[in-house]
Design a protein around this motif. Sequence first.
Motif, mmCIF file in Angstrom:
data_model
loop_
_atom_site.group_PDB
_atom_site.id
_atom_site.type_symbol
_atom_site.label_atom_id
_atom_site.label_comp_id
_atom_site.label_asym_id
_atom_site.label_seq_id
_atom_site.Cartn_x
_atom_site.Cartn_y
_atom_site.Cartn_z
ATOM 1 N N PHE A 82 3.611 41.559 7.035
ATOM 2 C CA PHE A 82 4.094 40.340 6.378
ATOM 3 C C PHE A 82 3.318 40.068 5.089
ATOM 4 O O PHE A 82 3.900 39.768 4.037
ATOM 5 C CB PHE A 82 3.963 39.154 7.344
ATOM 6 N N ASP A 84 9.970 40.526 6.761
ATOM 7 C CA ASP A 84 10.423 39.163 6.454
ATOM 8 C C ASP A 84 9.698 38.125 7.289
ATOM 9 O O ASP A 84 9.472 37.002 6.839
ATOM 10 C CB ASP A 84 11.925 39.027 6.731
ATOM 11 N N GLU A 123 1.724 42.236 3.261
ATOM 12 C CA GLU A 123 1.970 43.301 2.294
ATOM 13 C C GLU A 123 3.421 43.364 1.834
ATOM 14 O O GLU A 123 3.791 44.245 1.053
ATOM 15 C CB GLU A 123 1.572 44.646 2.903
ATOM 16 N N GLY A 124 4.260 42.459 2.313
ATOM 17 C CA GLY A 124 5.651 42.452 1.892
ATOM 18 C C GLY A 124 6.515 43.481 2.574
ATOM 19 O O GLY A 124 7.590 43.828 2.063
ATOM 20 N N GLY A 125 6.077 43.948 3.739
ATOM 21 C CA GLY A 125 6.857 44.933 4.468
ATOM 22 C C GLY A 125 7.694 44.351 5.578
ATOM 23 O O GLY A 125 8.401 45.084 6.275
ATOM 24 N N LEU A 182 13.507 43.577 5.715
ATOM 25 C CA LEU A 182 12.492 44.387 5.052
ATOM 26 C C LEU A 182 11.955 45.476 5.973
ATOM 27 O O LEU A 182 11.817 46.642 5.581
ATOM 28 C CB LEU A 182 11.338 43.507 4.567
ATOM 29 N N ASP A 204 15.184 41.820 10.780
ATOM 30 C CA ASP A 204 14.186 41.807 9.714
ATOM 31 C C ASP A 204 14.633 42.798 8.648
ATOM 32 O O ASP A 204 14.518 44.010 8.815
ATOM 33 C CB ASP A 204 12.796 42.180 10.242
#
Length: 433
Positions: free
Chosen positions: A308, A314, A310-312, A351, A349
């Motif tokens: 989360f 949602d 690291e933007g990997g 991402l 999710d």
Amino acid sequence: MTVALLLTAQANAVPSYARQTGVACSGCHVGGFGPQLTAFGRQFKLNGYTQSNGEKNVPLSVMEVESYSHTSKAQPDNAGPYDKPNNNFSLQQVSLFLAGRISEHVGSFAQVTYSDIDRKLTMDNVDIRFAKPVKWGEHSGVFGVSINNNPGSQDAWNTSPAWRFPFIASALVPGPAAATLLEGGLGQQVVGASAYAAMDGRYYGEIGVYRSLSASMLRRLNVDDGGSIAGAAPYVRFNRTFSGPGHMLEVGLTGLSARIHPDRMHGPTNRYDDLGVDASYQYLGGTNSIFTIDADLIHERQRRNFAFVEGGADHPQGHVTTANLNASWYYKEHYGLTGGWFDVRSDRDTLLYAPNPADGSRTGKPDSSGLVIQADWTPFGESASYRSPWVNLRFGLQYTMYKKFNGASRNYDGFGRNASDNNTWYAFIWNSF
């Protein structure tokens, strides 16, 4: 945890044990070939692979699997680094086993495997055991310690993901994007120790911990690095067995918890808490027919702190639930027919399960389900077969059919690929000596 669940399992039938005990492969294995264990096979494993007929034997075995894989529609890319998008013949694996009695109370199961799919020699499952018979008043059983590198591989029941059906499958076809950590997520990347006790052939309990191998060690072993465990990962296993003449029923509980640094750096972790329930039934009373039914359900709670941040992902939390049910019939230790149903469900999710042409999810929700049917023939399965236990051979034909794949039945990846496009014919020749 996002992994490529290829519906593969380690296929293990080790004739060195038969030579050591003087008992034919059919004494330990359903259908005269591994890995399904009979009651005798389970006791042999729980007692540390040490039972012997007193004769000297070399504890070495070799296993070879040759296969052919065909999907209903060719994959967007090559199925492997040295393979075509479809219709691939493969020397899927050649394994060398050091498997047998080391001392009165110590035995081994250690496997190294070469595959022409990636053309590497890798460390496979390892289980070194100390086991000793014990008595508690009027009760008797066995106490043991297992040193192993794959949580669940030390289990003696075929409901464990390490040993459940399909016992062998193609490594060159797409698989669901989601799985639980118990389903091979730590396999060969860790080393663990567990203590176990079995009493009266009814009760079994095991507690253990796992730690990650170093990155340099994994490179030397040619094992993929999935990150490092923060501290240690606890593992527990309990079950109860009910037995009667020709019958066996087992119900069990398994747990695994791990906090993982995906990049091996200090900081946030992804945490996985797995809890599984399982049941198994065997009918071994007939002179010609053997029936087995195995079922398991695993629920995983995920805390995706690293992903989360690291933007990997949602969402910082999520869940994955997998269910499996299979039944098999073996006739005269030669002819086998097995059917299995599987179901994978996860929170949405977009991402974490981002779409891609190969196996991504257009919906961000990688739910998958389907059936696996296998017919096989073991020509030398009987105890009095030719050159037993030196000659062990199985021919098999398997069909995997998807009802849903990575979130949808149609256009699951946004590139027009349907779940049925991954339906797979898989033929194999499996030899062990």
